[in-house]
Design a protein around this motif. Structure first.
Motif, mmCIF file in Angstrom:
data_model
loop_
_atom_site.group_PDB
_atom_site.id
_atom_site.type_symbol
_atom_site.label_atom_id
_atom_site.label_comp_id
_atom_site.label_asym_id
_atom_site.label_seq_id
_atom_site.Cartn_x
_atom_site.Cartn_y
_atom_site.Cartn_z
ATOM 1 N N PHE A 119 44.098 -67.692 91.512
ATOM 2 C CA PHE A 119 44.890 -68.563 90.636
ATOM 3 C C PHE A 119 46.148 -69.055 91.347
ATOM 4 C CE2 PHE A 119 48.373 -68.768 87.482
ATOM 5 C CZ PHE A 119 47.949 -69.864 86.767
ATOM 6 N N LEU A 120 46.879 -68.154 91.966
ATOM 7 C CA LEU A 120 48.111 -68.539 92.672
ATOM 8 C C LEU A 120 47.816 -69.476 93.847
ATOM 9 C CD1 LEU A 120 50.118 -65.200 92.779
ATOM 10 C CD2 LEU A 120 50.506 -67.168 91.305
ATOM 11 N N CYS A 121 46.781 -69.147 94.595
ATOM 12 C CA CYS A 121 46.426 -69.981 95.751
ATOM 13 C C CYS A 121 45.957 -71.361 95.310
ATOM 14 C CB CYS A 121 45.338 -69.313 96.577
ATOM 15 S SG CYS A 121 45.901 -67.872 97.471
ATOM 16 N N SER A 122 45.136 -71.414 94.277
ATOM 17 C CA SER A 122 44.607 -72.701 93.815
ATOM 18 C C SER A 122 45.721 -73.637 93.375
ATOM 19 C CB SER A 122 43.631 -72.490 92.663
ATOM 20 O OG SER A 122 42.493 -71.828 93.116
ATOM 21 N N ASP B 146 47.867 -48.102 89.894
ATOM 22 C CA ASP B 146 48.843 -48.701 90.794
ATOM 23 C C ASP B 146 49.118 -50.148 90.360
ATOM 24 O OD1 ASP B 146 50.514 -49.413 92.833
ATOM 25 O OD2 ASP B 146 49.031 -49.185 94.438
ATOM 26 N N PRO B 147 50.331 -50.425 89.845
ATOM 27 C CA PRO B 147 50.617 -51.786 89.354
ATOM 28 C C PRO B 147 50.730 -52.825 90.459
ATOM 29 C CG PRO B 147 52.574 -50.419 89.235
ATOM 30 C CD PRO B 147 51.460 -49.519 89.669
ATOM 31 N N THR B 148 50.841 -52.391 91.714
ATOM 32 C CA THR B 148 50.947 -53.364 92.803
ATOM 33 C C THR B 148 49.586 -53.826 93.306
ATOM 34 O OG1 THR B 148 51.096 -51.629 94.482
ATOM 35 C CG2 THR B 148 53.174 -52.443 93.552
ATOM 36 N N ASP B 149 48.498 -53.243 92.788
ATOM 37 C CA ASP B 149 47.159 -53.715 93.139
ATOM 38 C C ASP B 149 46.948 -55.099 92.549
ATOM 39 O OD1 ASP B 149 46.611 -51.397 94.469
ATOM 40 O OD2 ASP B 149 45.361 -50.525 92.885
ATOM 41 N N CYS B 150 46.305 -55.956 93.317
ATOM 42 C CA CYS B 150 46.097 -57.338 92.880
ATOM 43 C C CYS B 150 44.604 -57.656 92.888
ATOM 44 C CB CYS B 150 46.844 -58.286 93.812
ATOM 45 S SG CYS B 150 46.685 -60.015 93.376
ATOM 46 N N ALA B 151 44.128 -58.173 91.778
ATOM 47 C CA ALA B 151 42.727 -58.549 91.651
ATOM 48 C C ALA B 151 42.507 -59.950 92.209
ATOM 49 C CB ALA B 151 42.299 -58.501 90.187
ATOM 50 N N MET B 152 41.253 -60.277 92.430
ATOM 51 C CA MET B 152 40.889 -61.580 92.978
ATOM 52 C C MET B 152 41.347 -62.725 92.084
ATOM 53 S SD MET B 152 38.620 -64.311 92.517
ATOM 54 C CE MET B 152 37.767 -63.609 91.164
ATOM 55 N N ALA B 153 41.209 -62.568 90.781
ATOM 56 C CA ALA B 153 41.529 -63.662 89.855
ATOM 57 C C ALA B 153 42.978 -64.117 89.996
ATOM 58 C CB ALA B 153 41.244 -63.231 88.423
ATOM 59 N N VAL C 159 40.237 -54.312 94.908
ATOM 60 C CA VAL C 159 41.622 -54.698 95.161
ATOM 61 C C VAL C 159 41.608 -55.611 96.389
ATOM 62 C CG1 VAL C 159 43.907 -53.879 95.797
ATOM 63 C CG2 VAL C 159 42.504 -52.542 94.234
ATOM 64 N N VAL C 160 42.101 -56.850 96.227
ATOM 65 C CA VAL C 160 42.085 -57.793 97.347
ATOM 66 C C VAL C 160 43.448 -57.951 98.003
ATOM 67 C CG1 VAL C 160 40.109 -59.102 96.503
ATOM 68 C CG2 VAL C 160 42.402 -59.808 95.860
ATOM 69 N N ALA C 161 44.500 -57.504 97.335
ATOM 70 C CA ALA C 161 45.842 -57.627 97.905
ATOM 71 C C ALA C 161 46.772 -56.608 97.252
ATOM 72 C CB ALA C 161 46.386 -59.034 97.689
ATOM 73 N N LYS C 162 47.907 -56.379 97.890
ATOM 74 C CA LYS C 162 48.956 -55.533 97.337
ATOM 75 C C LYS C 162 50.171 -56.412 97.081
ATOM 76 C CE LYS C 162 48.100 -51.028 97.519
ATOM 77 N NZ LYS C 162 48.141 -50.233 96.314
ATOM 78 N N LEU C 163 50.687 -56.341 95.877
ATOM 79 C CA LEU C 163 51.877 -57.116 95.541
ATOM 80 C C LEU C 163 53.111 -56.404 96.076
ATOM 81 C CD1 LEU C 163 51.021 -58.005 91.836
ATOM 82 C CD2 LEU C 163 50.783 -59.455 93.837
ATOM 83 N N PRO C 164 54.099 -57.153 96.544
ATOM 84 C CA PRO C 164 55.312 -56.520 97.076
ATOM 85 C C PRO C 164 56.315 -56.141 95.978
ATOM 86 C CG PRO C 164 55.401 -58.873 97.409
ATOM 87 C CD PRO C 164 54.053 -58.579 96.823
ATOM 88 N N PHE C 165 55.900 -56.216 94.733
ATOM 89 C CA PHE C 165 56.770 -55.897 93.608
ATOM 90 C C PHE C 165 55.920 -55.321 92.478
ATOM 91 C CE2 PHE C 165 55.272 -60.203 93.229
ATOM 92 C CZ PHE C 165 54.853 -60.293 91.913
ATOM 93 N N MET D 98 51.345 -58.345 84.919
ATOM 94 C CA MET D 98 50.592 -57.174 85.355
ATOM 95 C C MET D 98 49.184 -57.179 84.767
ATOM 96 S SD MET D 98 51.706 -53.252 85.493
ATOM 97 C CE MET D 98 50.794 -52.285 84.334
ATOM 98 N N LYS D 99 49.037 -57.640 83.534
ATOM 99 C CA LYS D 99 47.707 -57.730 82.929
ATOM 100 C C LYS D 99 46.841 -58.725 83.702
ATOM 101 C CE LYS D 99 48.934 -56.390 78.256
ATOM 102 N NZ LYS D 99 49.052 -56.797 76.863
ATOM 103 N N MET D 100 47.431 -59.829 84.163
ATOM 104 C CA MET D 100 46.678 -60.822 84.933
ATOM 105 C C MET D 100 46.379 -60.318 86.339
ATOM 106 S SD MET D 100 48.218 -64.541 83.830
ATOM 107 C CE MET D 100 49.796 -64.257 84.557
ATOM 108 N N SER D 101 47.358 -59.713 86.984
ATOM 109 C CA SER D 101 47.168 -59.296 88.372
ATOM 110 C C SER D 101 46.282 -58.064 88.497
ATOM 111 C CB SER D 101 48.519 -59.041 89.040
ATOM 112 O OG SER D 101 49.133 -57.896 88.486
ATOM 113 N N HIS D 102 46.204 -57.259 87.462
ATOM 114 C CA HIS D 102 45.440 -56.009 87.509
ATOM 115 C C HIS D 102 44.140 -56.111 86.713
ATOM 116 C CE1 HIS D 102 45.003 -51.581 87.604
ATOM 117 N NE2 HIS D 102 45.747 -51.698 88.687
#
Length: 191
Positions: free
Chosen positions: A156-159, A145-152, A121-127, A134-138
């Motif tokens: 993707f968002l940063c790029s 925990d649906p607020t867990d955020c994966a690296m991908a 888990v590299v980040a926590k989503l605020p929502f 959710m399939k992309m972020s998890h």
């Protein structure tokens, strides 16, 4: 190497690492694009012709909205629109060669990051994201925990945001009349 253990003990180190690598990747990709595209004379002439055609089309359309449109005026507008579409298509094809190299760089960096942060888990989503997001972020994470955020997802968002803003900052964003790209919208006049 004394800074790496300090950095890894930092609370947001994984997410900042992904963001930092995304910034570096965006800079490298824009440097590649500059070498292959932006500094060439053919790009500069295509871009100036698109800018001129867009300005001419804009003035012709504002002039035609003020007075009644004659048939010859609409033919001139159609001719300028066609020229603009062709120039935009040529510009997109010209950028295509750089796109392949940039895609290769992004593919290699994504593979490297994926191996480094696999299952972390590299980040926590605020929502709480909905279905597809959710399939992309998890993706690739254990737990419920649906607020867990994966690296991908973070990468993707940063790029997307960093590269687009970097292009605007450096003045490499597409000309305003070049919205059509390789696959332009169909012309409603021909239907």
């Amino acid at each position: 190497m004394a800074t790496i253990p300090f950095f890894s003990s930092f609370r947001y180190s994984d997410s900042l690492t992904v963001v930092g690598i995304s910034v570096c990747t965006a800079v490298v990709c824009e440097a590649i694009s500059w070498v292959l595209i932006y500094r060439t004379n053919s790009y500069k002439t295509l871009r100036s012709s698109i800018d001129k055609a867009a300005k001419k089309l804009e003035t012709m359309k504002t002039d035609s909205s003020k007075i009644t449109v004659k048939k010859s005026k609409t033919k001139k507008i159609d001719r300028v629109e066609t020229s603009l579409k062709e120039s935009s298509r040529d510009l997109s094809l010209f950028k295509f060669k750089s796109g392949a190299v940039v895609a290769l760089v992004l593919f290699v960096v994504f593979g490297l990051l994926n191996s480094l942060f696999e299952g972390k888990v590299v980040a926590k989503l605020p929502f709480k994201p909905f279905g597809l997001v959710m399939k992309m972020s998890h993706r690739g994470l254990q737990g419920d925990d649906p607020t867990d955020c994966a690296m991908a997802f973070l990468y993707f968002l940063c790029s997307i945001s960093i590269r687009t803003n970097l292009q605007k900052f450096l003045g490499f964003s597409p000309p305003r009349g070049a919205g059509a790209g390789l696959f332009p919208m169909p012309d409603p006049k021909t239907n």
